[in-house]
Motif scaffolding. Structure first.
Motif, PDB file in Angstrom:
ATOM      1  N   TRP A 104       0.842  -1.203   0.000  1.00  0.00           N
ATOM      2  CA  TRP A 104       0.000   0.000   0.000  1.00  0.00           C
ATOM      3  C   TRP A 104       0.873   1.247   0.000  1.00  0.00           C
ATOM      4  CZ3 TRP A 104      -0.424   4.335   2.907  1.00  0.00           C
ATOM      5  CH2 TRP A 104      -1.515   5.164   2.616  1.00  0.00           C
ATOM      6  N   GLN A 105       1.928   1.239   0.819  1.00  0.00           N
ATOM      7  CA  GLN A 105       2.825   2.396   0.868  1.00  0.00           C
ATOM      8  C   GLN A 105       3.474   2.640  -0.492  1.00  0.00           C
ATOM      9  OE1 GLN A 105       5.155   0.889   4.239  1.00  0.00           O
ATOM     10  NE2 GLN A 105       4.644   2.772   5.338  1.00  0.00           N
ATOM     11  N   ALA A 106       3.894   1.580  -1.155  1.00  0.00           N
ATOM     12  CA  ALA A 106       4.523   1.731  -2.477  1.00  0.00           C
ATOM     13  C   ALA A 106       3.524   2.312  -3.479  1.00  0.00           C
ATOM     14  CB  ALA A 106       5.055   0.384  -2.958  1.00  0.00           C
ATOM     15  N   GLU A 107       2.296   1.797  -3.472  1.00  0.00           N
ATOM     16  CA  GLU A 107       1.271   2.297  -4.390  1.00  0.00           C
ATOM     17  C   GLU A 107       0.908   3.745  -4.092  1.00  0.00           C
ATOM     18  OE1 GLU A 107      -2.187  -0.209  -4.607  1.00  0.00           O
ATOM     19  OE2 GLU A 107      -0.952  -2.003  -4.873  1.00  0.00           O
ATOM     20  N   PHE A 161       7.451   5.684  -1.167  1.00  0.00           N
ATOM     21  CA  PHE A 161       8.861   5.410  -1.411  1.00  0.00           C
ATOM     22  C   PHE A 161       9.355   6.105  -2.667  1.00  0.00           C
ATOM     23  CE2 PHE A 161       7.142   1.381   0.520  1.00  0.00           C
ATOM     24  CZ  PHE A 161       7.538   1.686   1.813  1.00  0.00           C
ATOM     25  N   GLY A 162       8.598   7.085  -3.165  1.00  0.00           N
ATOM     26  CA  GLY A 162       8.961   7.762  -4.395  1.00  0.00           C
ATOM     27  C   GLY A 162       8.550   6.915  -5.582  1.00  0.00           C
ATOM     28  N   GLU A 163       9.160   7.183  -6.718  1.00  0.00           N
ATOM     29  CA  GLU A 163       8.808   6.438  -7.927  1.00  0.00           C
ATOM     30  C   GLU A 163       9.497   5.090  -7.981  1.00  0.00           C
ATOM     31  OE1 GLU A 163       9.186   8.798 -11.450  1.00  0.00           O
ATOM     32  OE2 GLU A 163       8.229  10.518 -10.506  1.00  0.00           O
ATOM     33  N   GLU A 164      10.510   4.922  -7.131  1.00  0.00           N
ATOM     34  CA  GLU A 164      11.235   3.656  -7.086  1.00  0.00           C
ATOM     35  C   GLU A 164      10.413   2.632  -6.315  1.00  0.00           C
ATOM     36  OE1 GLU A 164      14.551   3.216  -8.205  1.00  0.00           O
ATOM     37  OE2 GLU A 164      14.336   5.182  -9.130  1.00  0.00           O
ATOM     38  N   HIS A 221      17.340   2.532   9.559  1.00  0.00           N
ATOM     39  CA  HIS A 221      17.431   3.421   8.407  1.00  0.00           C
ATOM     40  C   HIS A 221      16.458   4.576   8.589  1.00  0.00           C
ATOM     41  CE1 HIS A 221      14.168   0.657   7.185  1.00  0.00           C
ATOM     42  NE2 HIS A 221      13.703   1.664   6.472  1.00  0.00           N
ATOM     43  N   GLU A 222      16.658   5.596   7.781  1.00  0.00           N
ATOM     44  CA  GLU A 222      15.780   6.767   7.801  1.00  0.00           C
ATOM     45  C   GLU A 222      15.038   6.836   6.485  1.00  0.00           C
ATOM     46  OE1 GLU A 222      17.807  10.400   8.728  1.00  0.00           O
ATOM     47  OE2 GLU A 222      18.522   9.619  10.635  1.00  0.00           O
ATOM     48  N   ARG A 223      13.865   7.423   6.571  1.00  0.00           N
ATOM     49  CA  ARG A 223      13.059   7.616   5.371  1.00  0.00           C
ATOM     50  C   ARG A 223      12.370   8.960   5.476  1.00  0.00           C
ATOM     51  NH1 ARG A 223       7.727   6.216   3.720  1.00  0.00           N
ATOM     52  NH2 ARG A 223       7.279   4.968   5.551  1.00  0.00           N
ATOM     53  N   VAL A 224      12.363   9.697   4.377  1.00  0.00           N
ATOM     54  CA  VAL A 224      11.628  10.962   4.315  1.00  0.00           C
ATOM     55  C   VAL A 224      10.344  10.683   3.552  1.00  0.00           C
ATOM     56  CG1 VAL A 224      11.648  13.362   3.553  1.00  0.00           C
ATOM     57  CG2 VAL A 224      13.778  12.279   4.330  1.00  0.00           C
ATOM     58  N   ARG A 225       9.235  10.889   4.255  1.00  0.00           N
ATOM     59  CA  ARG A 225       7.932  10.678   3.631  1.00  0.00           C
ATOM     60  C   ARG A 225       7.652  11.809   2.643  1.00  0.00           C
ATOM     61  NH1 ARG A 225       3.244  10.436   6.890  1.00  0.00           N
ATOM     62  NH2 ARG A 225       2.404   9.650   4.952  1.00  0.00           N
ATOM     63  N   PRO A 226       6.746  11.616   1.690  1.00  0.00           N
ATOM     64  CA  PRO A 226       6.416  12.669   0.728  1.00  0.00           C
ATOM     65  C   PRO A 226       5.942  13.966   1.392  1.00  0.00           C
ATOM     66  CG  PRO A 226       5.521  10.585  -0.032  1.00  0.00           C
ATOM     67  CD  PRO A 226       6.060  10.352   1.362  1.00  0.00           C
ATOM     68  N   ASN A 227       5.371  13.880   2.596  1.00  0.00           N
ATOM     69  CA  ASN A 227       4.918  15.091   3.289  1.00  0.00           C
ATOM     70  C   ASN A 227       6.047  15.797   4.037  1.00  0.00           C
ATOM     71  OD1 ASN A 227       5.351  13.550   5.581  1.00  0.00           O
ATOM     72  ND2 ASN A 227       3.210  13.493   6.221  1.00  0.00           N
ATOM     73  N   GLY A 228       7.282  15.291   3.924  1.00  0.00           N
ATOM     74  CA  GLY A 228       8.432  15.916   4.567  1.00  0.00           C
ATOM     75  C   GLY A 228       8.781  15.346   5.928  1.00  0.00           C
ATOM     76  N   THR A 229       7.970  14.472   6.468  1.00  0.00           N
ATOM     77  CA  THR A 229       8.260  13.859   7.763  1.00  0.00           C
ATOM     78  C   THR A 229       9.485  12.963   7.638  1.00  0.00           C
ATOM     79  OG1 THR A 229       5.919  13.854   8.358  1.00  0.00           O
ATOM     80  CG2 THR A 229       7.337  12.377   9.595  1.00  0.00           C
ATOM     81  N   VAL A 230      10.454  13.157   8.540  1.00  0.00           N
ATOM     82  CA  VAL A 230      11.657  12.335   8.562  1.00  0.00           C
ATOM     83  C   VAL A 230      11.465  11.270   9.635  1.00  0.00           C
ATOM     84  CG1 VAL A 230      14.154  12.290   8.884  1.00  0.00           C
ATOM     85  CG2 VAL A 230      13.063  14.318   7.874  1.00  0.00           C
ATOM     86  N   LEU A 231      11.505  10.016   9.231  1.00  0.00           N
ATOM     87  CA  LEU A 231      11.312   8.905  10.161  1.00  0.00           C
ATOM     88  C   LEU A 231      12.590   8.106  10.319  1.00  0.00           C
ATOM     89  CD1 LEU A 231       7.890   7.399   8.997  1.00  0.00           C
ATOM     90  CD2 LEU A 231       8.321   8.921  10.941  1.00  0.00           C
TER      91      LEU A 231
END
Length: 179
Positions: free
Chosen positions: A75-78, A82-85, A106-116
């Motif tokens: 669901w997150q990928a769709e 995770f961006g277009e990748e 690891h860290e991930r930046v969500r499309p809304n700018g949240t850094v997790l």
């Protein structure tokens, strides 16, 4: 009859103690500031708190006990999380890691700018616990401090260059008349 009554009383006491322990654990998981998601050895959600659902931006009903973790990742990928990748291999590696494997961080930046910050701890029974920590505010504060430092250093360099290049002698003294 006395023996059966004694056994029943012991079982009832143990059941009450287990219920109290479960209530305390649920209250703790509910009120902790991090998102928590536990995945059982079969790759299904065992425990999830509301903070994890909020931090991940998941729709209601997706992250529930019994749901395969791969459904959530799909669901997150769709949804473009995770961006277009396609999702990075770390999302799957941490699901398939052997019991006792080192933590995956690891860290991930969500499309809304949240850094997790996402940390996965692997438990001996093959399950794992993921914690999600929102690093957005500390990162922004750190960036603001770094930008202010850079501006101060630039101003100091400009002032030094100005003082060194004026055609007059300059002498600075402090409030105690010290040079």
């Amino acid at each position: 009859t006395l023996l059966i009554g004694a056994v029943w009383a012991v079982v009832a006491l143990k059941r009450r103690a287990a219920d109290r322990a479960r209530a305390v654990l649920e209250a703790t998981i509910t009120h902790v500031s991090q998102g928590i998601l536990m995945v059982d050895p079969a790759g299904r959600v065992a425990v999830v708190n509301a903070r994890a659902i909020e931090l991940l931006g998941l729709p209601p009903g997706l992250a529930v006990p019994g749901r395969p973790m791969r459904d959530i990742i799909a669901w997150q990928a769709e949804a473009g999380e995770f961006g277009e990748e396609p999702p990075r291999e770390t999302r799957y590696r941490s699901l398939a890691a052997q019991p006792g494997a080192p933590p995956d961080l690891h860290e991930r930046v969500r499309p809304n700018g949240t850094v997790l910050e996402i940390r996965t701890e692997h438990l001996p029974d093959g399950s794992h616990v993921r914690t999600y920590t929102d690093l957005t505010a500390p990162r922004r504060a750190g960036q603001s401090i770094a930008e202010a430092r850079d501006r101060a250093l630039a101003a100091e360099a400009a002032l030094a260059a100005t003082v060194e290049n004026v055609p007059h002698g300059v002498l600075m003294v402090d409030a105690g008349n010290r040079v």
